[in-house]
Scaffold this motif. Sequence first.
Motif, PDB file in Angstrom:
ATOM      1  N   ARG A  59       0.817  -1.215   0.000  1.00  0.00           N
ATOM      2  CA  ARG A  59       0.000   0.000   0.000  1.00  0.00           C
ATOM      3  C   ARG A  59       0.848   1.261   0.000  1.00  0.00           C
ATOM      4  O   ARG A  59       0.533   2.232  -0.684  1.00  0.00           O
ATOM      5  N   SER A  60       1.946   1.268   0.781  1.00  0.00           N
ATOM      6  CA  SER A  60       2.814   2.441   0.830  1.00  0.00           C
ATOM      7  C   SER A  60       3.458   2.711  -0.522  1.00  0.00           C
ATOM      8  O   SER A  60       3.570   3.857  -0.956  1.00  0.00           O
ATOM      9  N   ALA A  61       3.891   1.627  -1.200  1.00  0.00           N
ATOM     10  CA  ALA A  61       4.501   1.795  -2.519  1.00  0.00           C
ATOM     11  C   ALA A  61       3.503   2.399  -3.495  1.00  0.00           C
ATOM     12  O   ALA A  61       3.844   3.276  -4.294  1.00  0.00           O
ATOM     13  N   ARG A  62       2.268   1.927  -3.451  1.00  0.00           N
ATOM     14  CA  ARG A  62       1.231   2.468  -4.351  1.00  0.00           C
ATOM     15  C   ARG A  62       0.962   3.931  -4.045  1.00  0.00           C
ATOM     16  O   ARG A  62       0.740   4.742  -4.952  1.00  0.00           O
ATOM     17  N   LEU A  63       1.003   4.289  -2.748  1.00  0.00           N
ATOM     18  CA  LEU A  63       0.769   5.679  -2.360  1.00  0.00           C
ATOM     19  C   LEU A  63       1.832   6.595  -2.940  1.00  0.00           C
ATOM     20  O   LEU A  63       1.524   7.600  -3.586  1.00  0.00           O
ATOM     21  N   PHE A  64       3.105   6.251  -2.737  1.00  0.00           N
ATOM     22  CA  PHE A  64       4.189   7.101  -3.216  1.00  0.00           C
ATOM     23  C   PHE A  64       4.254   7.140  -4.739  1.00  0.00           C
ATOM     24  O   PHE A  64       4.731   8.101  -5.320  1.00  0.00           O
ATOM     25  N   GLN A  65       3.792   6.062  -5.387  1.00  0.00           N
ATOM     26  CA  GLN A  65       3.783   6.028  -6.840  1.00  0.00           C
ATOM     27  C   GLN A  65       2.639   6.864  -7.404  1.00  0.00           C
ATOM     28  O   GLN A  65       2.754   7.480  -8.473  1.00  0.00           O
ATOM     29  N   SER A  66       1.531   6.938  -6.676  1.00  0.00           N
ATOM     30  CA  SER A  66       0.340   7.622  -7.195  1.00  0.00           C
ATOM     31  C   SER A  66       0.353   9.125  -6.931  1.00  0.00           C
ATOM     32  O   SER A  66      -0.287   9.887  -7.653  1.00  0.00           O
ATOM     33  N   ILE A  67       1.066   9.560  -5.902  1.00  0.00           N
ATOM     34  CA  ILE A  67       1.103  10.990  -5.573  1.00  0.00           C
ATOM     35  C   ILE A  67       2.254  11.656  -6.325  1.00  0.00           C
ATOM     36  O   ILE A  67       3.365  11.135  -6.390  1.00  0.00           O
ATOM     37  N   THR A  68       1.964  12.807  -6.918  1.00  0.00           N
ATOM     38  CA  THR A  68       2.985  13.522  -7.684  1.00  0.00           C
ATOM     39  C   THR A  68       3.738  14.518  -6.808  1.00  0.00           C
ATOM     40  O   THR A  68       3.254  14.938  -5.751  1.00  0.00           O
ATOM     41  N   VAL A  69       4.898  14.899  -7.283  1.00  0.00           N
ATOM     42  CA  VAL A  69       5.713  15.896  -6.593  1.00  0.00           C
ATOM     43  C   VAL A  69       4.935  17.199  -6.421  1.00  0.00           C
ATOM     44  O   VAL A  69       5.027  17.871  -5.388  1.00  0.00           O
ATOM     45  N   ARG A  70       4.133  17.546  -7.424  1.00  0.00           N
ATOM     46  CA  ARG A  70       3.353  18.781  -7.393  1.00  0.00           C
ATOM     47  C   ARG A  70       2.474  18.873  -6.140  1.00  0.00           C
ATOM     48  O   ARG A  70       2.251  19.958  -5.595  1.00  0.00           O
ATOM     49  N   GLU A  71       1.974  17.728  -5.693  1.00  0.00           N
ATOM     50  CA  GLU A  71       1.029  17.693  -4.580  1.00  0.00           C
ATOM     51  C   GLU A  71       1.683  17.903  -3.218  1.00  0.00           C
ATOM     52  O   GLU A  71       0.996  18.233  -2.251  1.00  0.00           O
ATOM     53  N   VAL A  72       2.981  17.710  -3.130  1.00  0.00           N
ATOM     54  CA  VAL A  72       3.637  17.795  -1.820  1.00  0.00           C
ATOM     55  C   VAL A  72       4.787  18.798  -1.772  1.00  0.00           C
ATOM     56  O   VAL A  72       5.322  19.073  -0.694  1.00  0.00           O
ATOM     57  N   MET A  73       5.183  19.363  -2.909  1.00  0.00           N
ATOM     58  CA  MET A  73       6.343  20.255  -2.927  1.00  0.00           C
ATOM     59  C   MET A  73       6.064  21.539  -2.146  1.00  0.00           C
ATOM     60  O   MET A  73       4.922  21.970  -1.981  1.00  0.00           O
ATOM     61  N   GLY A  74       7.137  22.129  -1.652  1.00  0.00           N
ATOM     62  CA  GLY A  74       7.043  23.376  -0.927  1.00  0.00           C
ATOM     63  C   GLY A  74       7.464  24.557  -1.783  1.00  0.00           C
ATOM     64  O   GLY A  74       7.800  24.410  -2.966  1.00  0.00           O
ATOM     65  N   ILE A  75       7.439  25.725  -1.166  1.00  0.00           N
ATOM     66  CA  ILE A  75       7.829  26.953  -1.857  1.00  0.00           C
ATOM     67  C   ILE A  75       9.326  27.193  -1.640  1.00  0.00           C
ATOM     68  O   ILE A  75       9.787  27.248  -0.490  1.00  0.00           O
ATOM     69  N   PRO A  76      10.102  27.308  -2.689  1.00  0.00           N
ATOM     70  CA  PRO A  76      11.552  27.497  -2.523  1.00  0.00           C
ATOM     71  C   PRO A  76      11.900  28.929  -2.136  1.00  0.00           C
ATOM     72  O   PRO A  76      11.093  29.852  -2.286  1.00  0.00           O
ATOM     73  N   VAL A  77      13.099  29.104  -1.627  1.00  0.00           N
ATOM     74  CA  VAL A  77      13.624  30.442  -1.369  1.00  0.00           C
ATOM     75  C   VAL A  77      14.553  30.779  -2.528  1.00  0.00           C
ATOM     76  O   VAL A  77      15.640  30.218  -2.665  1.00  0.00           O
ATOM     77  N   ASN A  78      14.100  31.690  -3.385  1.00  0.00           N
ATOM     78  CA  ASN A  78      14.866  32.094  -4.573  1.00  0.00           C
ATOM     79  C   ASN A  78      15.583  33.414  -4.315  1.00  0.00           C
ATOM     80  O   ASN A  78      15.025  34.324  -3.685  1.00  0.00           O
TER      81      ASN A  78
END
Length: 208
Positions: A59-78
């Motif tokens: 189940r954990s593998a399916r979770l990490f495979q199904s969620i995209t980076v876009r959904e969890v990424m943060g705001i960078p300091v530019n």
Amino acid sequence: MLDLVKKHAPVTGDQLAEHLGVSRPTLRSDLSLLVMLGMLDAKPKVGYFLGNVLDTGNRSARLFQSITVREVMGIPVNIPDKLSVHDAVITLFTENADTLLIVNDHKRFVGIVTPKDLLKITLGNSSAAAIPISLVMTRYPNIVTVLPDDSVLSAIHKMLLHQVDCLPVINPNPDVMQLPEVAGWLSKSNIVRLMSDASAAEQGEACL
């Protein structure tokens, strides 16, 4: 590292560090993350084994495979590439950032700078404060990055393969000759937060 564990399990942290040619403290955060993700299992006084998350039916593998980076990424300091080392150090502390992303006048991603980079240039160098950050940064494309639509699982694999704690997220660019735009920032903290949320959701389901 996972291949080494598969080949030599059970294997201790000290043995892994010796195989990889690094110190034990260098591996500590990676090993902790792998155990939390379920990619490794650890037994006190025995060593590390492969975890069941590597099973695609897990189940954990399916979770990490199904969620995209876009959904969890943060705001960078530019910061702009013309900023001085002095101002970069101030930004690092005021923003409580682990890494600074560098952009040019057109807001295109040109590099990153870490606290280690800043420490190297400033130690014993009285004139370092006035040096432009562009002379200190690691330049793109010599930086490991991910795309917003990459899976979190693939991002984790990149972190582990390249032994980095965080990844700049860049927008795909059809023009390979043009520098990319920064879309976000993915760190181990983002992933741990995702794991915590998933665990809380599972516990909530179990209570229903």
